[in-house]
Write a protein that holds these residues in place. Structure first.
Motif, PDB file in Angstrom:
ATOM      1  N   LEU A 173       1.078  -1.471   0.168  1.00  0.00           N
ATOM      2  CA  LEU A 173       0.053  -0.134  -0.128  1.00  0.00           C
ATOM      3  C   LEU A 173       0.931   0.628   0.023  1.00  0.00           C
ATOM      4  O   LEU A 173       2.064   1.227   0.027  1.00  0.00           O
ATOM      5  N   GLN A 174       0.290   2.804   0.726  1.00  0.00           N
ATOM      6  CA  GLN A 174       1.190   3.662   0.850  1.00  0.00           C
ATOM      7  C   GLN A 174       1.853   2.951   1.552  1.00  0.00           C
ATOM      8  O   GLN A 174       1.390   2.016   2.818  1.00  0.00           O
ATOM      9  N   PRO A 175       2.814   4.103   1.887  1.00  0.00           N
ATOM     10  CA  PRO A 175       4.117   3.390   3.179  1.00  0.00           C
ATOM     11  C   PRO A 175       3.469   3.609   3.962  1.00  0.00           C
ATOM     12  O   PRO A 175       3.990   2.553   4.899  1.00  0.00           O
ATOM     13  N   ASP A 176       2.161   3.901   4.551  1.00  0.00           N
ATOM     14  CA  ASP A 176       1.597   4.913   6.078  1.00  0.00           C
ATOM     15  C   ASP A 176      -0.057   4.284   5.546  1.00  0.00           C
ATOM     16  O   ASP A 176      -0.445   4.295   6.701  1.00  0.00           O
ATOM     17  N   GLY A 177       0.568   3.105   4.783  1.00  0.00           N
ATOM     18  CA  GLY A 177      -1.049   2.479   4.772  1.00  0.00           C
ATOM     19  C   GLY A 177      -1.740   1.609   5.118  1.00  0.00           C
ATOM     20  O   GLY A 177      -0.737   0.927   6.159  1.00  0.00           O
ATOM     21  N   LEU A 178      -2.703   1.324   5.805  1.00  0.00           N
ATOM     22  CA  LEU A 178      -3.044   0.241   6.974  1.00  0.00           C
ATOM     23  C   LEU A 178      -3.953  -1.194   6.056  1.00  0.00           C
ATOM     24  O   LEU A 178      -4.578  -0.856   5.426  1.00  0.00           O
ATOM     25  N   SER A 179      -3.326  -2.507   6.319  1.00  0.00           N
ATOM     26  CA  SER A 179      -4.467  -2.882   5.295  1.00  0.00           C
ATOM     27  C   SER A 179      -5.014  -3.844   6.504  1.00  0.00           C
ATOM     28  O   SER A 179      -4.212  -5.219   7.607  1.00  0.00           O
ATOM     29  N   LEU A 180      -6.704  -4.355   6.706  1.00  0.00           N
ATOM     30  CA  LEU A 180      -7.534  -5.378   7.533  1.00  0.00           C
ATOM     31  C   LEU A 180      -7.905  -6.252   6.338  1.00  0.00           C
ATOM     32  O   LEU A 180      -8.658  -6.591   5.949  1.00  0.00           O
ATOM     33  N   GLY A 181      -7.504  -7.436   7.122  1.00  0.00           N
ATOM     34  CA  GLY A 181      -7.915  -8.726   6.964  1.00  0.00           C
ATOM     35  C   GLY A 181      -9.307  -9.178   7.593  1.00  0.00           C
ATOM     36  O   GLY A 181      -8.871  -9.250   8.608  1.00  0.00           O
ATOM     37  N   PHE A 182     -10.334  -9.766   6.993  1.00  0.00           N
ATOM     38  CA  PHE A 182     -11.289 -10.500   7.804  1.00  0.00           C
ATOM     39  C   PHE A 182     -10.857 -11.705   7.411  1.00  0.00           C
ATOM     40  O   PHE A 182     -12.138 -12.553   5.834  1.00  0.00           O
ATOM     41  N   PRO A 183     -10.000 -12.446   6.875  1.00  0.00           N
ATOM     42  CA  PRO A 183      -9.985 -13.817   6.785  1.00  0.00           C
ATOM     43  C   PRO A 183     -11.157 -14.913   7.695  1.00  0.00           C
ATOM     44  O   PRO A 183     -12.093 -14.508   8.367  1.00  0.00           O
ATOM     45  N   ASP A 184     -11.195 -16.506   7.023  1.00  0.00           N
ATOM     46  CA  ASP A 184     -11.913 -17.964   7.105  1.00  0.00           C
ATOM     47  C   ASP A 184     -12.063 -17.810   8.916  1.00  0.00           C
ATOM     48  O   ASP A 184     -11.454 -17.565   9.613  1.00  0.00           O
ATOM     49  N   ARG A 185     -13.803 -17.561   9.664  1.00  0.00           N
ATOM     50  CA  ARG A 185     -14.011 -17.528  10.684  1.00  0.00           C
ATOM     51  C   ARG A 185     -14.741 -18.820  10.455  1.00  0.00           C
ATOM     52  O   ARG A 185     -15.978 -19.269   9.946  1.00  0.00           O
ATOM     53  N   GLN A 186     -15.080 -19.365  12.151  1.00  0.00           N
ATOM     54  CA  GLN A 186     -16.186 -19.900  12.575  1.00  0.00           C
ATOM     55  C   GLN A 186     -17.058 -19.821  13.434  1.00  0.00           C
ATOM     56  O   GLN A 186     -16.753 -18.842  14.238  1.00  0.00           O
ATOM     57  N   SER A 187     -18.156 -20.257  13.495  1.00  0.00           N
ATOM     58  CA  SER A 187     -18.982 -19.276  14.432  1.00  0.00           C
ATOM     59  C   SER A 187     -20.197 -20.675  14.909  1.00  0.00           C
ATOM     60  O   SER A 187     -20.270 -21.865  13.981  1.00  0.00           O
ATOM     61  N   PHE A 188     -20.855 -20.882  16.224  1.00  0.00           N
ATOM     62  CA  PHE A 188     -21.687 -21.720  16.577  1.00  0.00           C
ATOM     63  C   PHE A 188     -23.009 -21.216  17.422  1.00  0.00           C
ATOM     64  O   PHE A 188     -22.637 -19.610  17.221  1.00  0.00           O
ATOM     65  N   SER A 189     -23.617 -21.423  17.703  1.00  0.00           N
ATOM     66  CA  SER A 189     -24.518 -21.446  18.622  1.00  0.00           C
ATOM     67  C   SER A 189     -24.376 -22.016  20.576  1.00  0.00           C
ATOM     68  O   SER A 189     -23.959 -23.061  20.074  1.00  0.00           O
ATOM     69  N   ILE A 190     -25.551 -21.047  21.430  1.00  0.00           N
ATOM     70  CA  ILE A 190     -24.742 -21.737  22.671  1.00  0.00           C
ATOM     71  C   ILE A 190     -26.936 -21.339  22.980  1.00  0.00           C
ATOM     72  O   ILE A 190     -26.887 -20.675  23.518  1.00  0.00           O
ATOM     73  N   ILE A 191     -27.513 -22.546  23.389  1.00  0.00           N
ATOM     74  CA  ILE A 191     -28.529 -22.707  23.649  1.00  0.00           C
ATOM     75  C   ILE A 191     -28.877 -23.504  24.922  1.00  0.00           C
ATOM     76  O   ILE A 191     -28.959 -24.914  25.582  1.00  0.00           O
ATOM     77  N   ALA A 192     -29.595 -22.341  25.886  1.00  0.00           N
ATOM     78  CA  ALA A 192     -29.358 -22.954  27.345  1.00  0.00           C
ATOM     79  C   ALA A 192     -30.956 -23.807  27.358  1.00  0.00           C
ATOM     80  O   ALA A 192     -32.351 -23.574  27.242  1.00  0.00           O
ATOM     81  N   ALA A 193     -30.594 -25.041  27.509  1.00  0.00           N
ATOM     82  CA  ALA A 193     -32.092 -25.976  27.379  1.00  0.00           C
ATOM     83  C   ALA A 193     -33.281 -25.852  28.048  1.00  0.00           C
ATOM     84  O   ALA A 193     -34.193 -26.107  28.121  1.00  0.00           O
ATOM     85  N   ALA A 194     -32.530 -25.628  29.166  1.00  0.00           N
ATOM     86  CA  ALA A 194     -33.938 -25.720  30.499  1.00  0.00           C
ATOM     87  C   ALA A 194     -34.843 -24.522  29.698  1.00  0.00           C
ATOM     88  O   ALA A 194     -35.651 -24.540  30.617  1.00  0.00           O
ATOM     89  N   ILE A 195     -33.800 -23.106  29.284  1.00  0.00           N
ATOM     90  CA  ILE A 195     -34.874 -22.014  29.763  1.00  0.00           C
ATOM     91  C   ILE A 195     -35.874 -22.412  27.998  1.00  0.00           C
ATOM     92  O   ILE A 195     -36.949 -21.681  27.627  1.00  0.00           O
ATOM     93  N   TYR A 196     -34.839 -23.232  26.718  1.00  0.00           N
ATOM     94  CA  TYR A 196     -35.942 -22.895  25.570  1.00  0.00           C
ATOM     95  C   TYR A 196     -36.887 -24.394  26.321  1.00  0.00           C
ATOM     96  O   TYR A 196     -37.920 -23.801  25.528  1.00  0.00           O
ATOM     97  N   ALA A 197     -36.587 -25.034  27.277  1.00  0.00           N
ATOM     98  CA  ALA A 197     -37.712 -26.160  27.321  1.00  0.00           C
ATOM     99  C   ALA A 197     -38.266 -25.147  27.755  1.00  0.00           C
ATOM    100  O   ALA A 197     -40.285 -25.307  28.104  1.00  0.00           O
ATOM    101  N   ASP A 198     -38.885 -24.284  28.824  1.00  0.00           N
ATOM    102  CA  ASP A 198     -40.083 -23.595  29.136  1.00  0.00           C
ATOM    103  C   ASP A 198     -39.940 -22.450  28.324  1.00  0.00           C
ATOM    104  O   ASP A 198     -41.264 -21.543  28.425  1.00  0.00           O
ATOM    105  N   LEU A 199     -39.783 -22.585  27.233  1.00  0.00           N
ATOM    106  CA  LEU A 199     -40.656 -21.307  26.224  1.00  0.00           C
ATOM    107  C   LEU A 199     -42.049 -22.283  26.128  1.00  0.00           C
ATOM    108  O   LEU A 199     -41.817 -23.174  25.597  1.00  0.00           O
ATOM    109  N   PRO A 200     -42.718 -21.101  26.340  1.00  0.00           N
ATOM    110  CA  PRO A 200     -44.272 -21.230  24.877  1.00  0.00           C
ATOM    111  C   PRO A 200     -43.898 -21.941  23.212  1.00  0.00           C
ATOM    112  O   PRO A 200     -42.750 -21.423  22.936  1.00  0.00           O
TER     113      PRO A 200
END
Lengths: 358, 408
Positions: free
Chosen positions: B196-223
């Motif tokens: 880049l320009q000598p004082d440039g900044l490169s931001l990389g947003f590479p491979d990512r992984q994601s997941f979920s957490i569900i509190a079973a007891a709270i789900y069980a109480d849901l209507p």
């Protein structure tokens, strides 16, 4: 009825409904065998099929996706018993299927293939013209599915000659010399569909070669043929015009079910042998579809024993267009192959453009 | 082979231009940067918001609605105030200069988020559009072109596409002060070698992984209605980008006793997918089935259920690197979790978004602190997995897109 008994009946003659009942019992026995000896198979039966190896109907019988042979070592025999490992001819860079065969399964494969081929060639071995180069089986490093296929077929002929040179160029002298010796009586020809077309038919334009006593058996993907706009009908009629070759049989088979071949019968359709069957499934729901509806091809065969290859869901599309036609005794479901399931790509944040980035 | 470059024209169509004319087009952006949150920038994005929420071909596409809301004027004002709050007395914000955006190929709306934040930062922008313009990307292009024309803001923005082999990544990088690279690890790595320009900044947003957490007891109480609502939110997180968004969950961790709750939620999820007419390609359906068999055959997963072509679920016990088993297109790993701490060994730098249901703020704060030095950059409620926010992958984007002038 077991595998050996089914081989006693004339090939391709057991009616569709009847064969389903006949093969189910041994299929269940084989499934139990794999369940006992093949751990990945047992895990799949336990984890995806409710823990029961086998079923009450053929439609409900467990199947493995054929791609599993690329990622898993599937064997139902001890490692010492394995006599050879067959591999598929995958495209470079792609994983290949690995199929592990012991002596017993090897014999079953031969018995099955003999049953199919004698149906066409008769019991006596005929002189054989291979539409390939002898390199394909001589060179062990080339021992691919093609080499294994050629070698397997050569057992059913004698006085072999090879129509192509080392670089797959047409060897007209070899063909003429073979015909001088054998051209006046029935002889056997085998080759892969695309080679027969590109290297024998296209390369021999303008030459006179009389193959009218030949019986050609050919197999292999139609993908390249579709690119040349050649279907089975065109293939047969052009070969007939050029060479006087009228006895042409296509077959559909795969290394994961070696020995079992679906052979071309009436109306250009492919018929499974007596110990074998075909189910067409909806690619989305994986439920069986009625005859006449295209879907994924599931092939069922009693041949494999050293690996769990008796019931496989392929990634090929096909449609059953006839059942038990009865012409010349042909019975069973008549399959038309419609090609590979088209690949759709899932992309996202993690797109892979670096591979083409300059 | 002649390389092609095409520029976004005023009618929203990409028009091929001569390679020799492209350089001057880039040069004209130079020194056109404006103050952060300039009125013109806010007006421009406001028009895009209005068009996305009202134009006939954009209205009703959920990703566009989300983007439209994100860019609505009141939201932009809120962002402005939040940004101003970061400035201490004696600090003035100034843009970096020219920003070069390399968005991913197929998360259509992402390039707009990357660009829009940079617009707010006051930068000039060069955006490289995907080589294959999808129908939705085309609608976005048309919308942006119309907004640029309406507000007369087109002088500092260039949207283009070009061949990989053209060397333009390098050329544009050389005149850029900021580079935003979204994509796989390899892409980020490869592009990162272009200076880049000598004082440039490169931001990389590479491979990512994601997941979920569900509190079973709270789900069980849901209507029932609550369960369906959660399934709806989970649907958005998973299916908007065919489960290929970086924030899309791959694993559902159940905190507590699962019982038949997983079956219950997944049945609701597949029903939502059907009600939204989500289409699974035949080959995707088959390859998910292959993957399920493969994971069970190798013992990684113990059981699996095909809830429909839209959804395959395998059940596993907790083990490291579960999220590495990714397929996409509706493929979930369902795993029981004894306590939140049990999840820590599975977390690494690749983890991005952890969506949750049924966890309380004190638990979440403690959990966030336990991630220090490991990975995992967003802990947000289920339904917000793909909601873009100015802190992405743990990086405060607006702060990085600007500089500070200090005076005293």
């Amino acid at each position: 009825m077991n595998f050996e008994q089914l081989l006693q009946s004339p090939a391709y003659t057991v009616p569709a409904r009847e064969r389903r009942d006949l093969i189910l019992q041994e299929l269940n026995t084989l499934s139990l065998h794999h369940y006992e000896y093949c751990e990945p198979y047992r895990r799949i039966i336990d984890g995806l099929w409710g823990g029961r190896p086998g079923a009450d109907t053929l439609n409900a019988f467990p199947y493995l996706p054929v791609a599993l042979f690329k990622s898993q070592t599937l064997q139902s025999a001890s490692p010492e018993q394995i006599r050879l490992t067959l591999t598929s001819s995958g495209t470079t860079g792609q994983a290949v299927s690995r199929v592990l065969v012991d002596s017993e399964t090897s014999l079953r494969q031969q018995a099955a293939l003999t049953n199919s081929l004698t149906h066409i060639l008769g019991k006596k071995r005929l002189p054989m013209l291979v539409i390939d180069t002898s390199e394909v089986y001589r060179n062990p490093s080339m021992m691919s599915a093609r080499g294994a296929g050629v070698l397997g077929m050569m057992r059913y002929g004698r006085d072999h000659a090879f129509a192509l040179g080392p670089d797959l160029e047409l060897d007209v002298d070899a063909i003429r010399s073979f015909l001088d010796r054998n051209g006046d009586a029935p002889f056997f020809m085998f080759g892969f569909t695309f080679l027969v077309w590109a290297k024998l038919f296209e390369a021999s334009a303008g030459q006179t070669v009389d193959l009218s006593n030949g019986i050609l058996i050919h197999s292999g993907g139609w993908k390249k043929m579709v690119e040349k706009a050649v279907d089975n009908e065109v293939f047969k009629s052009r070969l007939n015009e050029r060479f006087g070759l009228s006895r042409i049989y296509n077959f559909y088979g795969m290394v994961e079910q070696l020995g079992s071949i679906l052979l071309e019968g009436p109306h250009g359709l492919l018929y499974p042998p007596n110990y074998s069957d075909v189910i067409i499934r909806d690619p989305q729901t994986l439920m069986p579809v009625p005859h006449g509806t295209p879907g994924l091809i599931q092939v069922i065969s009693l041949v494999a024993k050293s690996y769990p290859g008796n019931s496989l869901l392929t990634e090929d599309l096909g449609v059953i267009e006839a059942v038990d036609p009865g012409e010349d005794g042909w019975m069973g479901p008549g399959l038309r192959i419609l090609g590979r399931l088209p690949k759709a790509e899932l992309r996202g944040c993690s797109d892979v453009v670096a591979s083409h980035a300059a | 082979m002649p390389h092609e470059v095409a520029l976004l024209g005023p009618d929203g169509i990409l028009v091929p231009v001569d390679m020799r004319d492209f350089g001057p087009q880039c040069d004209r952006l130079h020194a056109r940067a404006v103050a952060p949150f300039a009125d013109g920038s806010i007006r421009l994005l406001g028009v895009i918001s209005r068009l996305l929420l009202t134009a006939p071909d954009a209205r009703g596409i959920p990703q566009f609605t989300a983007l439209g809301y994100w860019l609505r004027p009141s939201m932009l004002q809120r962002m402005k105030h939040a940004f101003d709050d970061t400035l201490r007395p004696g600090q003035v914000a100034t843009p970096r200069g020219t920003a070069f955006h390399l968005p991913p190929q197929n998360v259509d709306t992402l390039f707009v988020y990357s660009w829009a934040l940079s617009v707010l930062a006051g930068n000039s922008n060069i955006v490289r559009l995907p080589s294959q313009i999808s129908r939705t990307t085309q609608i976005l292009c048309t919308t942006i072109a119309a907004a640029l024309a309406e507000t007369g803001e087109n002088e500092r923005h260039l949207f283009c596409t070009y061949d990989h082999g053209s060397g333009l990544n390098r050329t544009i990088s050389a005149l850029s002060d900021l580079r935003m690279v979204w994509g796989g690890d390899e892409k980020v790595r490869t592009v990162g070698t272009d200076p880049l320009q000598p004082d440039g900044l490169s931001l990389g947003f590479p491979d990512r992984q994601s997941f979920s957490i569900i509190a079973a007891a709270i789900y069980a109480d849901l209507p029932v209605a609550g369960r369906d609502q959660l399934a709806n939110q989970l649907y958005n997180d998973i299916y908007w980008f065919d489960q290929m968004g970086c924030g899309s969950p791959r694993v559902i961790f159940w905190l507590g006793e699962i019982g038949d709750l997983a079956d219950d939620l997944f049945t609701r999820l597949v029903n939502v997918a059907r009600s939204k007419s989500y289409k699974t390609e035949a080959s995707v359906s088959v390859s998910k089935y292959v993957r399920m068999n493969d994971m069970v055959a190798s013992g990684v997963a113990q059981t699996g259920t095909r809830f429909g072509p839209e959804l395959d679920v395998v059940n596993t016990s907790l083990s490291p690197a579960l999220a590495a088993h990714h397929h996409g297109g509706g493929f979930l790993i369902s795993t029981p979790l004894g306590s939140l701490e049990d999840i820590l060994p599975t977390i690494n730098r690749q983890v991005q978004t952890i969506t949750h249901f049924g966890l309380q703020p004190p638990q979440l704060e403690q959990f966030a602190k336990s991630l220090i030095g490991k990975g995992g950059y967003r802990i947000v409620p289920i339904g917000e997995a793909l909601s873009f926010e100015p802190i992405w992958d743990g990086v405060d984007l607006l702060a990085h897109m600007t500089r500070r002038i200090v005076w005293r």
